[in-house]
Design a protein around this motif. Sequence first.
Motif, PDB file in Angstrom:
ATOM      1  N   GLU A  30       0.832  -1.207   0.000  1.00 21.73           N
ATOM      2  CA  GLU A  30       0.000   0.000   0.000  1.00 21.73           C
ATOM      3  C   GLU A  30       0.867   1.258   0.000  1.00 21.73           C
ATOM      4  O   GLU A  30       0.580   2.215  -0.735  1.00 21.73           O
ATOM      5  CB  GLU A  30      -0.938  -0.012   1.208  1.00 21.73           C
ATOM      6  N   ALA A  31       1.926   1.267   0.786  1.00 20.15           N
ATOM      7  CA  ALA A  31       2.801   2.438   0.860  1.00 20.15           C
ATOM      8  C   ALA A  31       3.468   2.714  -0.490  1.00 20.15           C
ATOM      9  O   ALA A  31       3.540   3.866  -0.941  1.00 20.15           O
ATOM     10  CB  ALA A  31       3.858   2.252   1.951  1.00 20.15           C
TER      11      ALA A  31
ATOM     12  N   ALA B 233       1.357   6.467  -6.951  1.00 20.71           N
ATOM     13  CA  ALA B 233       0.171   7.234  -7.354  1.00 20.71           C
ATOM     14  C   ALA B 233       0.443   8.732  -7.288  1.00 20.71           C
ATOM     15  O   ALA B 233       0.086   9.481  -8.199  1.00 20.71           O
ATOM     16  CB  ALA B 233      -1.020   6.857  -6.471  1.00 20.71           C
ATOM     17  N   LEU B 234       1.097   9.174  -6.232  1.00 15.16           N
ATOM     18  CA  LEU B 234       1.438  10.598  -6.103  1.00 15.16           C
ATOM     19  C   LEU B 234       2.468  11.021  -7.146  1.00 15.16           C
ATOM     20  O   LEU B 234       2.385  12.123  -7.708  1.00 15.16           O
ATOM     21  CB  LEU B 234       1.948  10.893  -4.692  1.00 15.16           C
TER      22      LEU B 234
ATOM     23  N   THR C 179      -7.324  10.394  -4.914  1.00 13.47           N
ATOM     24  CA  THR C 179      -7.688   9.304  -4.019  1.00 13.47           C
ATOM     25  C   THR C 179      -7.261   8.028  -4.723  1.00 13.47           C
ATOM     26  O   THR C 179      -7.699   7.757  -5.845  1.00 13.47           O
ATOM     27  CB  THR C 179      -9.221   9.270  -3.767  1.00 13.47           C
ATOM     28  N   ALA C 180      -6.390   7.258  -4.088  1.00 10.08           N
ATOM     29  CA  ALA C 180      -5.829   6.069  -4.719  1.00 10.08           C
ATOM     30  C   ALA C 180      -6.138   4.839  -3.874  1.00 10.08           C
ATOM     31  O   ALA C 180      -5.912   4.844  -2.662  1.00 10.08           O
ATOM     32  CB  ALA C 180      -4.320   6.223  -4.884  1.00 10.08           C
ATOM     33  N   GLU C 181      -6.654   3.799  -4.535  1.00  7.11           N
ATOM     34  CA  GLU C 181      -7.028   2.566  -3.832  1.00  7.11           C
ATOM     35  C   GLU C 181      -6.401   1.376  -4.542  1.00  7.11           C
ATOM     36  O   GLU C 181      -6.638   1.157  -5.729  1.00  7.11           O
ATOM     37  CB  GLU C 181      -8.545   2.420  -3.805  1.00  7.11           C
TER      38      GLU C 181
ATOM     39  N   GLN D  59       0.820   4.092  -2.927  1.00  2.00           N
ATOM     40  CA  GLN D  59       0.500   5.501  -2.684  1.00  2.00           C
ATOM     41  C   GLN D  59       1.617   6.412  -3.210  1.00  2.00           C
ATOM     42  O   GLN D  59       1.349   7.458  -3.804  1.00  2.00           O
ATOM     43  CB  GLN D  59       0.237   5.756  -1.201  1.00  2.00           C
TER      44      GLN D  59
END
Length: 142
Positions: A109-110, A116-117, A138-140, A113
């Motif tokens: 997840e880290a 994604a950024l 918003t990232a999932e 994210q």
Amino acid sequence: MATTRTATTHWEGNLLQGKGTVALDSSKAGTFDVSWPARIDKPNGVTSPEELIAAAHSACYSMALSHGLAEQGHNIEDIDTEADVTFQLGEGITAIALTVKARVPGLSEADFQAAALDAKANCPVSQALTGVKNITLTAELI
């Protein structure tokens, strides 16, 4: 290598009652009706500049994220990105909300994210839209 893409618009009439068409000339992918009411009311099968920006941003973002993850050695199953472009009468485009869901087996997840950024910062369309003060993400990871 520089690449140029072309789209053209034909407009008839004044802003409020007029109408036009936008043609994707480079790709020949289609011609779309465009109007003022589509910007501020229900689109009813007619597009707007803001919807076209949303399409460009969601496509570019997905491509940038895919590239960034692949560069890190990840295998991407799929990425779905939505771009919501907010048009405020008298102010123009005031916000863009990117929402992304991706399936990338083995990715933490880290790390997702962070990727994604990074894609948000480095997507060429994001960079072109820096005049929009409020671009959120918003990232999932699914």
